[in-house]
Design a protein around this motif. Structure first.
Motif, PDB file in Angstrom:
ATOM      1  N   ASN A 176     -34.061  -9.715   4.051  1.00  0.00           N
ATOM      2  CA  ASN A 176     -32.571 -10.600   3.862  1.00  0.00           C
ATOM      3  C   ASN A 176     -31.869 -10.101   5.178  1.00  0.00           C
ATOM      4  O   ASN A 176     -30.988  -9.738   5.119  1.00  0.00           O
ATOM      5  CB  ASN A 176     -31.988 -10.455   2.688  1.00  0.00           C
ATOM      6  CG  ASN A 176     -31.106 -11.387   2.547  1.00  0.00           C
ATOM      7  OD1 ASN A 176     -31.231 -12.615   2.836  1.00  0.00           O
ATOM      8  ND2 ASN A 176     -30.095 -11.113   1.729  1.00  0.00           N
ATOM      9  N   ASP A 177     -32.267 -10.759   6.447  1.00  0.00           N
ATOM     10  CA  ASP A 177     -31.398 -10.413   7.532  1.00  0.00           C
ATOM     11  C   ASP A 177     -30.955 -11.852   8.130  1.00  0.00           C
ATOM     12  O   ASP A 177     -30.433 -11.699   9.170  1.00  0.00           O
ATOM     13  CB  ASP A 177     -32.510  -9.757   8.562  1.00  0.00           C
ATOM     14  CG  ASP A 177     -33.695 -10.813   8.949  1.00  0.00           C
ATOM     15  OD1 ASP A 177     -33.824 -11.586   7.974  1.00  0.00           O
ATOM     16  OD2 ASP A 177     -34.328 -10.289   9.905  1.00  0.00           O
ATOM     17  N   ASN A 178     -31.142 -12.821   7.359  1.00  0.00           N
ATOM     18  CA  ASN A 178     -30.361 -14.126   7.807  1.00  0.00           C
ATOM     19  C   ASN A 178     -29.670 -14.800   6.676  1.00  0.00           C
ATOM     20  O   ASN A 178     -30.092 -14.728   5.677  1.00  0.00           O
ATOM     21  CB  ASN A 178     -31.606 -15.224   8.136  1.00  0.00           C
ATOM     22  CG  ASN A 178     -32.288 -14.725   9.513  1.00  0.00           C
ATOM     23  OD1 ASN A 178     -31.920 -15.013  10.550  1.00  0.00           O
ATOM     24  ND2 ASN A 178     -33.230 -14.015   9.395  1.00  0.00           N
ATOM     25  N   GLN A 212     -33.549 -18.406  -1.290  1.00  0.00           N
ATOM     26  CA  GLN A 212     -33.002 -19.314  -2.429  1.00  0.00           C
ATOM     27  C   GLN A 212     -31.436 -19.346  -2.398  1.00  0.00           C
ATOM     28  O   GLN A 212     -30.757 -18.595  -2.583  1.00  0.00           O
ATOM     29  CB  GLN A 212     -33.480 -18.608  -3.734  1.00  0.00           C
ATOM     30  CG  GLN A 212     -33.200 -19.664  -5.167  1.00  0.00           C
ATOM     31  CD  GLN A 212     -33.529 -19.036  -6.261  1.00  0.00           C
ATOM     32  OE1 GLN A 212     -34.334 -17.873  -6.275  1.00  0.00           O
ATOM     33  NE2 GLN A 212     -33.495 -19.650  -7.264  1.00  0.00           N
ATOM     34  N   VAL A 213     -30.993 -20.516  -1.938  1.00  0.00           N
ATOM     35  CA  VAL A 213     -29.585 -20.829  -1.724  1.00  0.00           C
ATOM     36  C   VAL A 213     -28.878 -21.512  -3.009  1.00  0.00           C
ATOM     37  O   VAL A 213     -29.487 -22.270  -3.627  1.00  0.00           O
ATOM     38  CB  VAL A 213     -29.535 -21.741  -0.439  1.00  0.00           C
ATOM     39  CG1 VAL A 213     -27.904 -22.030  -0.325  1.00  0.00           C
ATOM     40  CG2 VAL A 213     -30.100 -21.207   0.708  1.00  0.00           C
ATOM     41  N   GLY A 246     -30.729 -12.853  -1.718  1.00  0.00           N
ATOM     42  CA  GLY A 246     -31.227 -11.316  -1.367  1.00  0.00           C
ATOM     43  C   GLY A 246     -30.480 -10.228  -1.750  1.00  0.00           C
ATOM     44  O   GLY A 246     -29.355 -10.595  -2.708  1.00  0.00           O
ATOM     45  N   ASP A 247     -31.045  -9.169  -1.589  1.00  0.00           N
ATOM     46  CA  ASP A 247     -30.083  -7.834  -1.904  1.00  0.00           C
ATOM     47  C   ASP A 247     -29.783  -6.947  -0.696  1.00  0.00           C
ATOM     48  O   ASP A 247     -30.760  -6.349  -0.154  1.00  0.00           O
ATOM     49  CB  ASP A 247     -31.042  -7.108  -2.912  1.00  0.00           C
ATOM     50  CG  ASP A 247     -30.293  -5.839  -3.588  1.00  0.00           C
ATOM     51  OD1 ASP A 247     -29.106  -5.983  -3.366  1.00  0.00           O
ATOM     52  OD2 ASP A 247     -30.863  -4.955  -4.113  1.00  0.00           O
ATOM     53  N   PRO A 248     -28.500  -7.090  -0.289  1.00  0.00           N
ATOM     54  CA  PRO A 248     -27.409  -7.681  -0.760  1.00  0.00           C
ATOM     55  C   PRO A 248     -27.429  -9.258  -0.498  1.00  0.00           C
ATOM     56  O   PRO A 248     -27.959  -9.534   0.703  1.00  0.00           O
ATOM     57  CB  PRO A 248     -26.283  -6.873  -0.243  1.00  0.00           C
ATOM     58  CG  PRO A 248     -26.899  -6.545   1.038  1.00  0.00           C
ATOM     59  CD  PRO A 248     -28.255  -6.345   0.769  1.00  0.00           C
ATOM     60  N   PRO A 249     -26.730  -9.953  -1.157  1.00  0.00           N
ATOM     61  CA  PRO A 249     -26.730 -11.564  -0.556  1.00  0.00           C
ATOM     62  C   PRO A 249     -26.037 -11.953   0.579  1.00  0.00           C
ATOM     63  O   PRO A 249     -24.880 -11.061   0.764  1.00  0.00           O
ATOM     64  CB  PRO A 249     -26.175 -12.156  -2.162  1.00  0.00           C
ATOM     65  CG  PRO A 249     -25.381 -10.946  -2.747  1.00  0.00           C
ATOM     66  CD  PRO A 249     -25.943  -9.799  -2.369  1.00  0.00           C
ATOM     67  N   LEU A 250     -26.339 -12.766   1.280  1.00  0.00           N
ATOM     68  CA  LEU A 250     -25.604 -13.197   2.245  1.00  0.00           C
ATOM     69  C   LEU A 250     -25.020 -14.627   2.281  1.00  0.00           C
ATOM     70  O   LEU A 250     -25.853 -15.356   1.484  1.00  0.00           O
ATOM     71  CB  LEU A 250     -26.420 -13.014   3.759  1.00  0.00           C
ATOM     72  CG  LEU A 250     -27.104 -11.761   3.974  1.00  0.00           C
ATOM     73  CD1 LEU A 250     -27.956 -11.831   5.217  1.00  0.00           C
ATOM     74  CD2 LEU A 250     -25.863 -10.722   4.437  1.00  0.00           C
TER      75      LEU A 250
END
Length: 833
Positions: free
Chosen positions: A446-448, A486-487, A538-542
């Motif tokens: 989760n980098d974006n 997943q938004v 994501g973990d952590p969420p962005l």
């Protein structure tokens, strides 16, 4: 063009100059062993240490090892016991096929003295294969006129063993008509033949069922069976005969599939149908029957599968020629395969990962592989490469193994999959190569953060929208995958007009679609400002934000509102004054209206909807000003009723109407005089223009004849009135006033308040009226008396005509009231004028 990285891949091969040196200093010494086939792995072949004159421990010290290629993998050295043992299961039939003697040669090297010893291992056959027929069922057709002693060649059995273990005998089940005879061919094989012992009678027995058993000479004896069906037919006494009992042909192993390598031929002495020969390939166990195909009509032998010298050096094919009725003859075809340099390097991926995280550091191992080439010499020298534009490289590992590792950072959002092609190329002429493909998936992290297409959005919604209707769709894209992409959507809390934002709009957390929770009112607010947040899982969420402005569009939902003239509260009608001396274009009054909508929906236009005297007044289309359209005439009625419509430009348009009453008089005393002559009537509103039209037509028709009479009557009337005034001496004024000023007290308030100053504003419904100080009632009375005293009375006929016209135009006139709002002690008050 991609730059290729080349590394030597073949390890364990002795360089050519070293082999030449070894051969030059080596002494020839032969060691022979004999072992049966089908031994288990690790079985003893021979005491190699003893035969070399060494102790078992010296095998390792002196570097004794097997250096032969090809069959060397069948045997291995046991350093502990000093023995030569089997390295895998040994199958003599696989190694030497039908050769009577099966020898496997290997070389042993003593590195300390550079001495090579030749070892020959003979593989003894064991009875591990039973005789097998190419077909378990055989159908034979024979004429019933065939004489006893007729021989019918049968399909022979095949035994992969050799020597005593090979096929030894055939046996036929007991029957009354046939016997079995076995003949030995030039190649030493046994061929069974069916011999007719007794004449056949098709009408008595049309078919004979026989069982042929083939047995070998092994211990225990193994056997195979074939069922024979003999169908009795009519005469056919000549079987086809091949031109050669055995055919031989040599072909290169790289011959193309579909190539004809040989044509066999057989002739039949019979005629017609009995001489029609068809060719068949006998189906024998093994690969040979699937490599070649014999054309039944032409006798052409076709290659249908690629030949490989490394798999089989020759092929034996049993063929048959059969005539129409079913007699057959047999021949053999031996195909020798010639070797060519046709083996590309073999690249074997020992271990490989299918997925790697995109944050993996450089040097992460992706795959481990090795390369081999079944050729020898220069054709076996192999180099490996891969395209340089990939973030991977090759590293040398142990022996023939190499590693594929990462050489740079990975980014799943840029490249999510890699199809890595490893190429192994030998040094042959022309060189041969082999590719191996490794499919690698770059695992996501989760980098974006989710990203909207724009930082701000705007949309337009018509007011009075239905509740629950969708307004807008906010979509954010996340280049990550799975849960990281997943938004979910949410609204930032806020207040609008003191109410929470969540009571106005809501958003679907999964789709980003906004819905209206209530109906919007343009007159209440014209836009909504809100913030939408998109967060991934994501973990952590962005997360990221975007603003949305909802502009409320006006609809034509408000009708024009008339500010002036205002309708009185007591049910009466306001009155406007228009002097009879007014010129065309005289401003009588002005209709003032406003519309709470905006834009085109608030553009107002005015029009005269109805008038008691058409063509007398006009209304300004955009100003609302009521003006006279022509000069006022004496015949125009005192009371004029106008209906003015105010309409906006919406779709559909909305409108409002107001009714104006206009009093027509030259002066206020004239109004009183006209009021005195009014008689109550309920039929004033029912009068129409018919009477005026009739009078006008009659007047025009009779004008020429009546001109002299009217002139004479006018003069007589004036003379008569002057005489009456002189005789009365002014005493009759009270009588006239009493008859013509009926209801003067009732309209005194109107006369007192008629002269006023009006100040109106577009955004206010208040009218400020300034009342003058003089008492116009008294002035009006005095003016009335003066006008009456000075007035010349016409003659009686003319008075009658004028009284009739005034009665028609004024009979139903009734003064209405004005509702006036004044500022009295700061409060609005109503006055009746």
């Amino acid at each position: 063009m991609a730059v290729l990285q080349k590394l030597p891949c073949s390890a364990g091969l002795v360089p050519l100059h070293l082999l030449l040196a070894v051969l030059w200093v080596a002494t020839a010494k032969h060691i022979r062993y004999s072992v049966p086939e089908e031994l288990e792995k690790g079985s003893l072949v021979g005491d190699i240490a003893k035969d070399l004159g060494l102790e078992p421990r010296e095998l390792v010290e002196r570097g004794v090892r097997i250096v032969s290629r090809g069959r060397a993998q069948l045997f291995a050295l046991n350093a502990r016991s000093g023995s030569l043992v089997t390295a895998s299961r040994v199958d003599r039939e696989e190694l030497c096929a039908q050769s009577l003697r099966c020898l496997v040669t290997l070389n042993i090297l003593l590195e300390d003295k550079l001495t090579i010893y030749s070892v020959e291992v003979e593989i003894k056959d064991v009875n591990d294969n039973a005789p097998r027929f190419g077909s378990e069922e055989l159908e034979i057709k024979i004429s019933e006129t065939t004489t006893p002693g007729f021989r019918i060649p049968l399909k022979s059995a095949h035994d992969a063993d050799v020597g005593e273990n090979t096929l030894r005998k055939y046996e036929l089940n007991q029957n009354d008509h046939f016997s079995l005879d076995v003949r030995s061919g030039a190649d030493g094989n046994k061929y069974p033949e069916l011999v007719l012992e007794r004449p056949l009678d098709r009408e008595q027995e049309a078919a004979h069922h026989l069982l042929l058993v083939a047995s070998d000479g092994g211990d225990p004896v193994l056997s195979g069976t074939s069922r024979i069906l003999v169908n009795v037919l009519d005469v056919n006494d000549n079987a086809p005969v091949f031109t050669q009992p055995e055919y031989r042909v040599s072909v290169a192993e790289n011959v193309a599939v579909g190539t004809r390598i040989l044509t066999v031929s057989a002739r039949d002495a019979d005629d017609g149908y009995n001489a029609q020969v068809a060719y068949f390939q006998e189906k024998t166990p093994g690969e040979t029957s699937r490599v070649f195909e014999l054309q039944s009509t032409s006798g052409d032998l076709i290659v249908v599968k690629r030949l490989d010298y490394e798999d089989a050096k020759f092929h034996e094919i049993d063929i048959e020629a059969q005539d129409g009725p079913g007699l057959v003859s047999r021949a053999k075809v031996i195909v020798t395969v010639l070797d060519v340099n046709d083996n590309a390097p073999e690249l074997h991926v020992t271990s490989a990962v299918s997925s790697v995280a995109e944050d993996s550091p450089p040097g992460t191992v992706i795959a481990l592989f090795n390369v081999q080439d079944r050729d020898s010499g220069q054709n076996a020298f192999v180099t490996c490469s891969l395209p340089e534009n990939l973030p991977f490289k090759l590293e040398k590992s142990v022996d023939d193994y190499q590693r594929l590792v990462t050489s740079g950072a990975l980014d799943r959002e840029r490249v999510a999959f890699y199809n890595i092609t490893l190429t192994a190329r030998d040094a042959g002429d022309p060189p041969l190569s082999k590719d191996a493909h490794i499919w690698l998936t770059v695992a996501d992290i989760n980098d974006n953060a989710p990203a909207f297409g724009r930082l701000s959005y705007s949309t337009y919604v018509h007011e009075n929208n239905p509740r629950g209707a969708s307004i807008f769709s906010m979509i954010a894209q996340d280049p990550d995958s799975d849960d990281n992409a997943q938004v979910t959507y949410s609204l930032t809390e806020d207040t609008i007009l003191g109410a929470p934002l969540s009571s106005y709009v809501s958003i679907n957390s999964d789709t980003g679609v906004l819905y209206a929770l209530r109906s919007f009112d343009y007159e209440q607010f014209r836009d909504l400002q809100l913030w939408v947040t998109a967060s991934d899982s994501g973990d952590p969420p962005l997360s990221s934000n975007a603003s949305l402005t909802i502009f409320v569009l006006d609809q034509n939902d408000n009708a024009p509102e008339i500010l002036y003239p205002t309708l009185p509260t007591d049910g009466s009608t306001g009155v406007e004054l228009a002097p009879r001396s007014a010129e065309p274009g005289y401003l009588v009054t002005k209709v003032v209206a406003v519309d709470r909508d905006s834009g085109q929906n608030a553009w107002l236009s005015y029009r005269l909807l109805k008038a008691s005297e058409p063509g007398l007044f006009s209304v300004g289309l955009h100003t609302g000003e009521v003006r006279t359209a022509r000069a006022l005439l004496d015949r125009d009625a005192l009371k004029q009723s106008l209906v003015v419509a105010v309409q906006d430009h919406g779709q559909p348009p909305l409108s409002a109407t107001v009714t104006l009453t206009v009093a027509v008089a030259d002066s206020i005393p004239a109004v009183l005089a006209d009021l005195g002559s009014l008689k109550p009537s309920v039929e004033a509103d029912e009068a129409d223009l018919t009477l005026y039209l009739v009078v006008a037509v009659a007047t025009v028709s009779c004008v020429f004849l009546a001109f002299v009479i009217v002139l004479l009557a006018l003069r007589l009337r004036r003379w008569h009135k002057s005489r009456l005034l002189q005789a009365s001496g002014g005493g009759g004024l009270s009588g006239v006033a009493a008859s013509h000023l009926v209801g003067v007290d009732g309209v005194r308030a109107f006369l007192q308040t008629y002269s006023h100053e009006v100040s109106l504003t577009a955004d206010s419904r208040r009218s400020h009226l300034i009342f003058p100080q003089p008492n116009y009632a008294d002035t009006l009375l005095s003016m009335s008396q003066e006008s009456c005293g000075k007035k010349d009375f016409p003659s009686t006929p003319q008075s009658l005509v004028e009284d009739k016209n005034d009665t028609i135009s004024q009979v139903n006139f009734l003064f209405s009231i004005f509702v006036c709002e004044g500022a009295v002690n700061g409060e609005a008050s109503e006055r009746r004028c």
